[in-house]
Scaffold this motif. Structure first.
Motif, PDB file in Angstrom:
ATOM      1  N   VAL A 164       0.840  -1.112   0.020  1.00  0.00           N
ATOM      2  CA  VAL A 164      -0.020  -0.123   0.194  1.00  0.00           C
ATOM      3  C   VAL A 164       0.881   0.905   0.021  1.00  0.00           C
ATOM      4  N   ASP A 165       1.836   1.125   0.970  1.00  0.00           N
ATOM      5  CA  ASP A 165       2.803   2.449   1.164  1.00  0.00           C
ATOM      6  C   ASP A 165       3.512   2.534  -0.211  1.00  0.00           C
ATOM      7  N   SER A 166       3.853   1.759  -1.106  1.00  0.00           N
ATOM      8  CA  SER A 166       4.482   1.784  -2.572  1.00  0.00           C
ATOM      9  C   SER A 166       3.872   2.659  -3.357  1.00  0.00           C
ATOM     10  N   GLN A 167       2.425   2.794  -3.293  1.00  0.00           N
ATOM     11  CA  GLN A 167       1.342   3.354  -4.281  1.00  0.00           C
ATOM     12  C   GLN A 167       1.185   4.893  -3.966  1.00  0.00           C
ATOM     13  N   LYS A 168       1.382   5.834  -4.871  1.00  0.00           N
ATOM     14  CA  LYS A 168       1.139   7.259  -4.730  1.00  0.00           C
ATOM     15  C   LYS A 168      -0.367   7.285  -4.798  1.00  0.00           C
ATOM     16  N   ILE A 169      -1.081   8.297  -4.344  1.00  0.00           N
ATOM     17  CA  ILE A 169      -2.503   8.316  -4.326  1.00  0.00           C
ATOM     18  C   ILE A 169      -2.609   9.903  -4.932  1.00  0.00           C
ATOM     19  N   ASP A 170      -3.785  10.076  -5.660  1.00  0.00           N
ATOM     20  CA  ASP A 170      -3.936  11.335  -6.507  1.00  0.00           C
ATOM     21  C   ASP A 170      -5.485  11.930  -5.490  1.00  0.00           C
ATOM     22  N   PHE A 171      -4.972  13.060  -4.857  1.00  0.00           N
ATOM     23  CA  PHE A 171      -6.006  13.762  -4.496  1.00  0.00           C
ATOM     24  C   PHE A 171      -6.360  15.080  -5.299  1.00  0.00           C
ATOM     25  N   THR A 172      -7.734  15.192  -5.420  1.00  0.00           N
ATOM     26  CA  THR A 172      -7.788  16.645  -6.186  1.00  0.00           C
ATOM     27  C   THR A 172      -7.978  17.685  -5.245  1.00  0.00           C
ATOM     28  N   LYS A 173      -8.416  17.456  -3.957  1.00  0.00           N
ATOM     29  CA  LYS A 173      -8.308  18.347  -2.954  1.00  0.00           C
ATOM     30  C   LYS A 173      -8.055  17.854  -1.525  1.00  0.00           C
ATOM     31  N   GLY A 174      -7.053  18.807  -0.866  1.00  0.00           N
ATOM     32  CA  GLY A 174      -6.882  18.183   0.765  1.00  0.00           C
ATOM     33  C   GLY A 174      -7.005  19.529   1.574  1.00  0.00           C
ATOM     34  N   MET A 175      -7.772  19.347   2.455  1.00  0.00           N
ATOM     35  CA  MET A 175      -8.016  20.443   3.444  1.00  0.00           C
ATOM     36  C   MET A 175      -7.469  20.234   4.929  1.00  0.00           C
ATOM     37  N   PHE A 176      -6.353  20.791   5.396  1.00  0.00           N
ATOM     38  CA  PHE A 176      -6.056  20.851   6.699  1.00  0.00           C
ATOM     39  C   PHE A 176      -6.486  22.025   7.359  1.00  0.00           C
ATOM     40  N   TRP A 177      -6.904  21.769   8.793  1.00  0.00           N
ATOM     41  CA  TRP A 177      -7.316  22.978   9.523  1.00  0.00           C
ATOM     42  C   TRP A 177      -6.971  22.803  11.026  1.00  0.00           C
ATOM     43  N   GLY A 178      -6.829  23.799  11.543  1.00  0.00           N
ATOM     44  CA  GLY A 178      -6.454  23.563  13.057  1.00  0.00           C
ATOM     45  C   GLY A 178      -6.450  24.875  13.935  1.00  0.00           C
ATOM     46  N   THR A 179      -6.389  24.569  15.213  1.00  0.00           N
ATOM     47  CA  THR A 179      -6.324  25.920  16.211  1.00  0.00           C
ATOM     48  C   THR A 179      -5.367  25.154  17.138  1.00  0.00           C
ATOM     49  N   ASP A 180      -5.183  25.826  18.270  1.00  0.00           N
ATOM     50  CA  ASP A 180      -4.350  25.261  19.503  1.00  0.00           C
ATOM     51  C   ASP A 180      -5.150  24.101  20.191  1.00  0.00           C
ATOM     52  N   LYS A 181      -6.509  23.837  19.633  1.00  0.00           N
ATOM     53  CA  LYS A 181      -7.207  22.802  20.387  1.00  0.00           C
ATOM     54  C   LYS A 181      -7.462  21.749  19.559  1.00  0.00           C
ATOM     55  N   PHE A 182      -7.685  21.726  18.328  1.00  0.00           N
ATOM     56  CA  PHE A 182      -7.855  20.536  17.347  1.00  0.00           C
ATOM     57  C   PHE A 182      -7.267  20.830  16.279  1.00  0.00           C
ATOM     58  N   LEU A 183      -7.181  19.591  15.426  1.00  0.00           N
ATOM     59  CA  LEU A 183      -6.703  19.471  14.087  1.00  0.00           C
ATOM     60  C   LEU A 183      -7.576  18.563  13.124  1.00  0.00           C
TER      61      LEU A 183
END
Lengths: 325, 188
Positions: free
Chosen positions: A49-68
């Motif tokens: 599984v780790d040998s395979q790249k995976i295409d994402f159209t979009k990735g969203m990361f968000w966070g504060t000092d309380k959660f991610l």
């Protein structure tokens, strides 16, 4: 299929009987969350599984000092989401794995100080692979830290500032991705030095024709004048909307345009500016007179008639939790 | 659909029955070829349908068989179970000369059959069908936990893998020791 002597078929073939190349074809069809589950089944599956790249159209990361949190989309469909109140280890472990295997069309970060404060994020050497990145961040350190976690090949960088915060443009301009990117913009900048600094950086780095920078200035007047004053001895032509300067390269000029039309007037805020590296031979008749289009690129909601509908579907309320070990 | 007839395991393939290919017959007579699997049942398939298989298409191009020669020499696929080959032939016939749809709902739902089909399709180099099959395989574990996936796909745990490996090594060692002893006996 192998080793059966009877003509009556006995179906005992299963996943372990598949050659690795077939397994990989199937893994490519798995959703990301299912890949994460499969890699937890056994060491051999994990390495496959780790040998395979995976295409994402979009990735969203968000966070504060309380959660991610994170949300990932494949083919514009929601694939996996995770939100964690543990901002110390688990989400960063997953993020680092995503860095390793993910190839993003569009990557978005909305965050406070959550990334730079995390030791695992800072020390991990894996880099994100993305064509377009967008930042909506509350401090300079996060922008710079995240930009440094990107592989080369970025085509577009969009940064949203917040006028109540202070940012250091110099630190951002020092990042090589910013120096080489074909398009980048800063929305809601609140200083007058951006045009001058970006143009100077392009001159110093001998940037290619086509490089584009856009900025919207929320409150402070004077960016155009600061640019004029700094490049007085380089001016090729100027009027109230445009300034053209020469660079150190004989084939390249830099064109500064101010976004002004019937809708956006001289004393309006925000003010919109665009800088471009153009070929020396470009005629004035070839200038783009439609500033609405490029203003919408930096501020899609500025024009009331602009269609700001998201092309990404809402995801359902299914259990977003993913198994990551 | 292809016509099939139960064959025997004798060297000479059984004479396949011929059924009308379809109501609208093509103007130019189509060439037909013959394939059989492990069960020796001979399937008569049009060249058009066999185009899906890069392997068979290559064999046809290289051999340059006449219709009579093709009839007398069915392509043998001894490593493919008869009903799996039937599925493949049916799929090729159904999709003969047509653009392949994005989904295929006619694929077997039984996981064991599906895996055999995947192996057969991979061997026969039928790219589109392989894509469908792989998608179907992926669907089997959609939303499942690692434990559920291990159960569905019969994935051994690392401990089971290690034990199997040890056992295999032990067996190989015993066999090697037996061979050495036999060789020593022969030398005496």
């Amino acid at each position: 299929m192998t080793g059966k002597s009877s003509t009556d078929p006995i179906y005992d073939t299963n996943w372990p009987d598949m050659p690795p190349e077939i397994k990989l074809k199937c893994i490519r069809k798995l959703k990301f969350r299912d890949r994460l589950s499969l890699r937890c089944t056994a060491k051999a599956e994990r390495s496959l599984v780790d040998s395979q790249k995976i295409d994402f159209t979009k990735g969203m990361f968000w966070g504060t000092d309380k959660f991610l949190g994170l949300m990932l989309y494949r083919d514009n469909h929601f694939d996996v989401g995770k939100c964690s109140a543990d901002i110390k280890e688990e989400p960063f472990k997953l993020m680092n794995y995503i860095k390793k295997v993910g190839v993003f069309e569009n990557l978005q970060f909305t965050c406070g100080s959550s990334f730079t404060d995390n030791q695992q994020f800072v020390t991990d050497i894996e880099l994100f692979t993305a064509r377009q990145i967008e930042f909506d961040v509350y401090n300079n350190a996060n922008v710079v830290a995240l930009l440094r976690k990107m592989k080369d090949g970025i085509e577009s960088i969009k940064i949203d500032f917040h006028i109540e915060m202070e940012y250091s443009l110099d630190e951002i301009l020092a990042v090589s991705h910013v120096q080489n990117v074909p398009y980048w913009h800063i929305k809601d900048y609140n200083e007058t030095d951006s045009l001058r600094k970006v143009a100077q950086m392009w001159i110093d780095k001998n940037s290619e024709v086509g490089c584009t920078f856009q900025v919207s200035i929320e409150e402070k007047d004077g960016s155009f004048e600061v640019f004029l004053e700094h490049f007085t001895d380089r001016i090729v032509s100027k009027n109230e909307k445009r300034v053209r300067i020469h660079t150190n390269h004989p084939d390249r000029h830099i064109l500064l345009e101010r976004g002004l039309n019937d809708y956006v007037e001289d004393d309006d805020f925000p003010q919109f500016f665009r800088l471009l590296v153009i070929p020396t031979g470009m005629k004035e008749s070839e200038y783009d007179e439609n500033c609405k289009e490029w203003i919408c690129k930096i501020d899609p909601e500025y024009y009331d008639d602009h269609d700001s509908e998201s092309s990404f579907e809402e995801h359902d309320d299914e259990d977003d939790d993913v198994d990551f070990r | 659909m292809s016509s099939t007839e139960q064959g025997t395991s004798s060297a000479a393939p059984a004479e396949p029955t011929t059924a009308p290919e379809s109501a609208a017959a093509p103007e130019v007579p189509e060439s037909f070829y013959y394939v059989h699997g492990k069960d020796k049942v001979v399937h008569k398939v049009s060249a058009g349908a066999l185009q899906h298989s890069a392997l068979i298409h290559g064999m046809i191009s290289n051999l340059g068989y006449t219709e009579e020669q093709a009839k007398a020499n069915p392509f043998p696929f001894e490593n493919i179970d008869g009903d799996i080959l039937q599925m493949v032939v049916d799929w090729c016939n159904q999709h003969k000369g047509k653009p392949t749809p994005p989904e295929d709902t006619n694929l077997p739902k039984q996981k064991e059959k599906l895996f055999d089909l995947v192996l057969a399709v991979n061997y026969l180099e039928i790219k589109e069908l392989l894509t469908y099959c792989c998608k179907q395989v992926a669907m089997m574990v959609k939303g499942k936990s690692p434990e559920e996936i291990r159960e569905i796909w019969m994935i051994p745990t690392d401990a089971e893998d290690e034990a199997a490996e040890k056992e295999a090594k032990k067996r190989a060692g015993k066999e090697a020791a037996g061979e050495t002893a036999a060789a020593a006996g022969d030398a005496k």
